[in-house]
Design a protein around this motif. Structure first.
Motif, mmCIF file in Angstrom:
data_model
loop_
_atom_site.group_PDB
_atom_site.id
_atom_site.type_symbol
_atom_site.label_atom_id
_atom_site.label_comp_id
_atom_site.label_asym_id
_atom_site.label_seq_id
_atom_site.Cartn_x
_atom_site.Cartn_y
_atom_site.Cartn_z
ATOM 1 N N UNK A 147 21.780 -28.154 -2.713
ATOM 2 C CA UNK A 147 21.488 -28.170 -4.145
ATOM 3 C C UNK A 147 20.012 -27.890 -4.352
ATOM 4 N N UNK A 148 19.706 -27.160 -5.417
ATOM 5 C CA UNK A 148 18.324 -26.910 -5.791
ATOM 6 C C UNK A 148 17.763 -28.107 -6.551
ATOM 7 N N UNK A 149 16.471 -28.040 -6.882
ATOM 8 C CA UNK A 149 15.791 -29.193 -7.477
ATOM 9 C C UNK A 149 16.385 -29.578 -8.828
ATOM 10 N N UNK A 150 16.939 -28.619 -9.589
ATOM 11 C CA UNK A 150 17.458 -28.923 -10.926
ATOM 12 C C UNK A 150 18.975 -28.998 -10.970
ATOM 13 N N UNK A 151 19.627 -29.060 -9.827
ATOM 14 C CA UNK A 151 21.089 -29.051 -9.793
ATOM 15 C C UNK A 151 21.637 -30.419 -9.414
ATOM 16 N N UNK A 152 22.768 -30.767 -10.016
ATOM 17 C CA UNK A 152 23.495 -31.976 -9.646
ATOM 18 C C UNK A 152 24.683 -31.577 -8.787
ATOM 19 N N UNK A 153 25.062 -32.474 -7.900
ATOM 20 C CA UNK A 153 26.094 -32.108 -6.942
ATOM 21 C C UNK A 153 25.529 -31.142 -5.919
ATOM 22 N N UNK A 154 26.397 -30.537 -5.174
ATOM 23 C CA UNK A 154 25.995 -29.579 -4.132
ATOM 24 C C UNK A 154 26.819 -28.311 -4.295
ATOM 25 N N UNK A 155 26.391 -27.416 -5.202
ATOM 26 C CA UNK A 155 27.237 -26.255 -5.531
ATOM 27 C C UNK A 155 27.196 -25.122 -4.524
ATOM 28 N N UNK A 156 26.233 -25.125 -3.587
ATOM 29 C CA UNK A 156 26.115 -24.019 -2.635
ATOM 30 C C UNK A 156 26.653 -24.463 -1.280
ATOM 31 N N UNK A 157 27.535 -23.645 -0.701
ATOM 32 C CA UNK A 157 28.231 -24.010 0.522
ATOM 33 C C UNK A 157 27.879 -23.029 1.647
ATOM 34 N N UNK A 158 27.499 -23.585 2.779
ATOM 35 C CA UNK A 158 27.155 -22.762 3.935
ATOM 36 C C UNK A 158 27.533 -23.481 5.214
ATOM 37 N N UNK A 159 26.776 -23.187 6.272
ATOM 38 C CA UNK A 159 27.069 -23.814 7.561
ATOM 39 C C UNK A 159 25.788 -23.906 8.380
ATOM 40 N N UNK A 160 25.776 -24.862 9.296
ATOM 41 C CA UNK A 160 24.684 -24.989 10.253
ATOM 42 C C UNK A 160 24.919 -23.961 11.355
ATOM 43 N N UNK A 161 23.930 -23.100 11.584
ATOM 44 C CA UNK A 161 24.143 -22.052 12.583
ATOM 45 C C UNK A 161 23.075 -22.064 13.684
ATOM 46 N N UNK A 162 22.155 -23.033 13.630
ATOM 47 C CA UNK A 162 21.122 -23.086 14.674
ATOM 48 C C UNK A 162 20.550 -24.490 14.735
ATOM 49 N N UNK A 163 20.271 -24.950 15.952
ATOM 50 C CA UNK A 163 19.496 -26.170 16.155
ATOM 51 C C UNK A 163 18.435 -25.886 17.203
ATOM 52 N N UNK A 164 17.278 -26.471 17.008
ATOM 53 C CA UNK A 164 16.193 -26.255 17.949
ATOM 54 C C UNK A 164 16.597 -26.771 19.326
ATOM 55 N N UNK A 165 16.293 -26.023 20.384
ATOM 56 C CA UNK A 165 16.657 -26.482 21.729
ATOM 57 C C UNK A 165 15.741 -27.588 22.246
#
Length: 406
Positions: free
Chosen positions: A265-283
């Protein structure tokens, strides 16, 4: 007649009447108050029971989520610099617009570079002519050497002359290639697709090309997709790895990025309207902060998500599980104890101590103390006391939404 006159002349008679009147009024008032007191004990005069809303808890499959602050970053970001020296002749874009890879952005005066290319091409033709002459000389030298008309030294000189001519031609070809490249570099084109910044140099200015001190002309950032970076603690990182291994056995070789959901969610948004995925973690864990960096990727077809924006990112904190849910407003607090009001079959309410779990989409997970099918007061809890009768208005709770698997 005389008797009547004496009676009316008696001054105490009016006061006696007033005394009798007040006594009668007092008796009537006491009787009235007694009647009111008696009626207060009757059911007909009792205050009505409070009106409350009651609902049965939801029994639904949900997951818990962990929330982190983060920043949006571009997948690609390029500083556009000059690659040749010259005067800037043209700016071919509007600041802030979307550009495509290969679009012409700036034009540096190409005339000096056209002249250099023409000179290099002429030198190449000279080198090729000398090469042809060297080949002919060597061919004649071979015939003459067989007939002993020239010495071995002369033959070697002509042979080496051919090698020198070949090298000269290659050098001239390289010079032509370099001159042609420099001419191409006078047209500064977009190296990537994305949104372009403002022009940092306007037409007519001298720009310097090549090297670390090359003139910065503008910058471009890609807009679709975008990355969101967050830092998580070591325990959370281990939890996410195990969770990913549990839910994504078929893609375990791809690591945590293959199957971990992420909402944003962006700073002015309620809830979490944008959906994605985790695709990287630091080794590697950052030893100074004790955190590990995760990166989520989100599509951004409308360009709303801009690099540098603040974002709230949430990732699954548990696998899907069946939970008893109530609106968070239905839970009351008495010192350190959490409780809800449960309506019995007799229409009276009782306090029920509960153990709380996570908050999911405005619903509180009730870990202990309730079971599906019971009627719980969800509105009007401020009016209640143990054993009080209520006037219930039954309602149905809407299903939790984003707490479910997507």
């Amino acid at each position: 007649m005389a008797t009547l006159m004496r009676a009316s002349a008696n001054p105490g008679r009016p006061f006696e009447c007033l005394h009798l009147f007040l006594l009668a009024f007092w008796i009537a008032l006491v009787s009235l108050l007694g009647g009111c007191g008696a009626s207060s004990d009757s059911p007909a005069g009792a205050p009505p029971p409070p009106l409350v809303k009651v609902a049965q808890p939801l029994y639904q499959e949900v997951r818990t989520w962990d929330d982190y602050p983060g920043r949006i970053e571009a997948v690609q970001s390029v500083d556009v610099r000059a690659r040749v020296d010259g005067y800037l002749e043209k700016v071919n874009f509007r600041a802030g617009e979307q550009v495509e890879k290969g679009d012409l952005l700036f034009l540096i005066d190409p005339r000096p570079f056209k002249a250099l290319l023409s000179r290099a091409q002429a030198e190449l033709e000279q080198a090729r002519a000398r090469l042809a002459l060297a080949r002919n000389n060597l061919a004649r030298a071979e015939l003459m050497f067989k007939s002993k008309a020239i010495s071995e030294e002369e033959f070697d000189a002509r042979s080496k002359g051919l090698a020198e001519a070949v090298a000269a031609e290659q050098s001239a070809e390289a010079a032509v290639y370099s001159a042609r490249l420099n001419l191409e570099f006078t047209e500064v084109r977009a190296p990537i697709s994305g949104r372009i910044g403002r022009e940092l140099i306007t037409a007519g200015n001298l720009v310097k090309g090549g090297g670390a001190d090359a003139t910065l002309l503008t910058f471009i950032v890609s807009t679709d997709p975008v990355y969101v970076y967050v830092d998580v603690d070591e325990r959370s990182a281990l939890k996410y790895r195990r969770l990913a291994g549990t839910e994504c056995q078929a893609q375990a070789e791809k690591g945590v990025g293959a199957c971990m959901l992420a909402d944003m969610a962006l700073a002015d948004e309620s809830g979490y309207p944008h959906h994605g995925r985790i695709e990287y973690e630091s080794p590697r864990l950052n030893a100074s902060t004790g955190t590990l960096t995760l990166r989520a990727v989100f599509s951004n077809p409308d360009g709303l998500l801009s690099p540098g924006f603040f974002a709230h990112l949430r990732v699954p904190g548990s696998a899907l599980f069946q939970a008893v849910l109530l609106p968070d407003r239905a839970v009351a607090t008495d010192l350190a104890q959490k409780f809800v009001w449960v309506m019995g079959t007799d229409g009276k309410v009782e306090r029920r101590k509960v153990t709380l779990g996570a908050l999911v989409d405005g619903y509180r997970v009730i870990a202990e103390g309730l079971k599906p099918g019971e009627w719980v007061v969800v509105e009007g809890i401020q009016k209640l006391k143990p054993g009080a009768a209520v006037k219930p208005e039954k309602t149905t709770l809407p299903q939790a939404g984003s707490g479910q698997a997507k």
